[in-house]
Write a protein that holds these residues in place. Structure first.
Motif, mmCIF file in Angstrom:
data_model
loop_
_atom_site.group_PDB
_atom_site.id
_atom_site.type_symbol
_atom_site.label_atom_id
_atom_site.label_comp_id
_atom_site.label_asym_id
_atom_site.label_seq_id
_atom_site.Cartn_x
_atom_site.Cartn_y
_atom_site.Cartn_z
ATOM 1 N N SER A 1 0.830 -1.201 0.000
ATOM 2 C CA SER A 1 0.000 0.000 0.000
ATOM 3 C C SER A 1 0.867 1.254 0.000
ATOM 4 C CB SER A 1 -0.913 0.015 1.227
ATOM 5 O OG SER A 1 -1.809 -1.060 1.203
ATOM 6 N N VAL A 2 0.276 2.338 -0.462
ATOM 7 C CA VAL A 2 0.984 3.622 -0.471
ATOM 8 C C VAL A 2 1.304 4.034 0.957
ATOM 9 C CG1 VAL A 2 0.872 6.040 -1.155
ATOM 10 C CG2 VAL A 2 -0.143 4.296 -2.625
ATOM 11 N N VAL A 3 0.280 4.056 1.795
ATOM 12 C CA VAL A 3 0.475 4.358 3.220
ATOM 13 C C VAL A 3 -0.219 3.287 4.049
ATOM 14 C CG1 VAL A 3 0.691 6.847 2.868
ATOM 15 C CG2 VAL A 3 -1.556 5.876 3.338
ATOM 16 N N GLU A 4 0.311 3.043 5.240
ATOM 17 C CA GLU A 4 -0.257 2.035 6.148
ATOM 18 C C GLU A 4 -0.435 2.646 7.527
ATOM 19 O OE1 GLU A 4 -0.545 -1.470 5.573
ATOM 20 O OE2 GLU A 4 0.628 -1.816 3.760
ATOM 21 N N LEU A 5 -1.319 2.054 8.303
ATOM 22 C CA LEU A 5 -1.408 2.396 9.714
ATOM 23 C C LEU A 5 -0.211 1.805 10.433
ATOM 24 C CD1 LEU A 5 -5.162 1.663 10.552
ATOM 25 C CD2 LEU A 5 -4.053 3.896 10.688
#
Length: 448
Positions: free
Chosen positions: A212-216
């Motif tokens: 993913s581009v950004v993750e938690l």
């Protein structure tokens, strides 16, 4: 069994969209007393799986699941029925109807697609509500696990403020926004910074790992231990590593980032197991591996129980669901428009990610989920509507383009011109179909 479940959802969704799209053409055609000779789910090349004639219309199911069609008398379409077109026009034929009626018939399919999508989103808002993590809850910033994204300047710990000038409200919306965005504003070390995304960002992402581009940012919850791991007797699945090399750690990325500098060393660690803290020593091999896999996905309930993020649940009454569903549909429509814009811009490289039927099949989950099914179906309905509106002969948008020309100029294109245009459009569609499904095959072969 998993493949059967995915296939069941895929075929049900596809069939529903095709039937309703063709009904969008069929109903106004009948209202304007235009003869409909065939109504088919899937294409009946050479033969049909099922057919039955009721009145003047033959209803059937073809064997080739690449779409469906209605054959309207006196219309130059994919059937290329030149014999019928060579005869004098009849009152019940499409070509004999006023241009405004023909326009309504041609726009009927995409109109149903858009209405269906909005109805589904309204129904989903009412039935499921809205479950999300507010972006403001991500107090320690995002996790950038993708090296391609890291090269843009985004870093783990950044707090996303806005994308292309639009404030980021819900975390799950960030991936798509950044993927199609041009500029991201982040808060880093208490100051705001602007990060320009490269034009070929999508192309670079597709060449890298599927991350993913950004993750938690999530804790290091042990997902499993390899058989040859030197740590297999020290940790167990569901353990949470809370201290590593003498340093308290809250997130998995802190451990992953520290391992590279600890090759060949044994370090002290603390794991939480059944609410108890246990001191262990963990071995890092010469390849900077511990043989411990972490669980990359945690449920919303678990994230909340661990005290990391507050999960918001918004429920809606029937009347409240209407504006919520309309807004969701509008955002999805605008989002898909941005995707198409990126695909048609060669410099982005987004066209390399265009997929065919396998790509659509793959987005359905392996377990049956009505919520996922309706969400995917609504998105596919928007995609089908937008694609059919493209001004390509042989598509609804091509017919609409020529009808608008006729209404404005008061000159009707000749049947010969329409036949040639239909053939050109058909070649374009086949080329696009081969390109999209060829991309599927290429990605399957090279494993991306």
């Amino acid at each position: 069994m998993e493949i059967a479940i995915k296939m069941g959802q895929f075929l049900l969704s596809l069939s529903l969209l095709i039937i309703l799209h063709e009904l969008g053409h069929f109903i106004p055609a009948k209202l304007f007393k235009t003869r409909v000779e065939k109504f088919y789910l899937f294409f009946d090349v050479k033969y049909s799986l099922f057919k039955k004639k009721i009145g003047e219309t033959e209803y059937g199911i073809g064997w080739l699941p690449l779409g469906g069609y209605v054959k309207i008398s006196g219309m130059i379409d994919e059937s290329m029925d030149k014999e019928q077109m060579a005869l004098p026009p009849q009152p019940w034929e499409f070509r004999s109807k006023p241009a405004w009626q023909r326009l309504i018939i041609m726009l009927g399919g995409v109109t149903v697609n858009f209405i269906l999508a909005f109805i589904i989103y309204i129904g989903m808002a009412f039935a499921y509500g809205d479950l999300y993590i507010s972006n403001s809850e991500v107090k320690d910033g995002i996790w950038i696990a993708n090296p391609v994204v890291e090269k843009t300047g985004l870093k783990t710990g950044d707090k996303i403020i806005s994308v292309d000038g639009v404030k980021a409200d819900k975390f799950h919306e960030l991936n798509e926004k950044i993927l199609l965005g041009k500029e991201v504003v982040v808060e880093r070390n208490g100051t705001e910074q602007k990060i320009a995304l490269p034009v070929d960002f999508i192309d670079k992402l597709m060449q890298g790992e599927k991350i993913s581009v950004v993750e938690l940012r999530i804790p290091f919850v042990v997902g499993g231990v390899t058989e040859d791991s030197p740590n297999k007797d020290k940790v167990q699945p569901k353990d949470i590593i809370t201290s590593f090399n003498g340093v308290p750690v809250k997130y998995a990325d802190e451990i992953i980032g520290a391992v590279d500098s600890l090759k060949g060393k044994t370090v002290p660690a603390i794991v939480t197991r059944d609410n108890k803290e246990i001191a262990v020593s963990l071995k890092v091999n010469d390849s900077a591996k511990m043989g411990i896999a972490f669980a990359p996905r945690l449920s919303a309930d678990n994230l909340e129980k661990l005290g990391l993020y507050k999960v918001s649940k918004q429920e809606y009454g029937l009347l409240e669901s209407i504006p919520v569903g309309i807004t969701k549909g509008k955002n999805q429509l605008l989002g898909y428009g941005k995707q198409l814009k990126a695909i048609f811009n060669p410099s982005t490289g987004a066209y390399k990610g265009v997929g065919g039927f396998k790509a659509i099949f793959d987005i359905f989950p392996k377990t049956w989920s009505w919520e996922a099914f309706w969400s995917i179906t609504a998105l596919l309905s928007i995609m089908l509507g937008v694609m059919n509106l493209l001004p390509i002969p042989a598509l609804d948008g091509g017919h609409v383009m020529f009808l608008l020309y006729e209404m404005i100029s008061r000159r009707k294109p000749s049947d010969k011109f329409m036949e040639n245009a239909q053939m050109v459009g058909f070649v374009l569609l086949i080329s696009l179909l081969l390109f999209a499904n060829g991309n599927d095959i290429y990605k399957a072969v090279i494993g991306k």
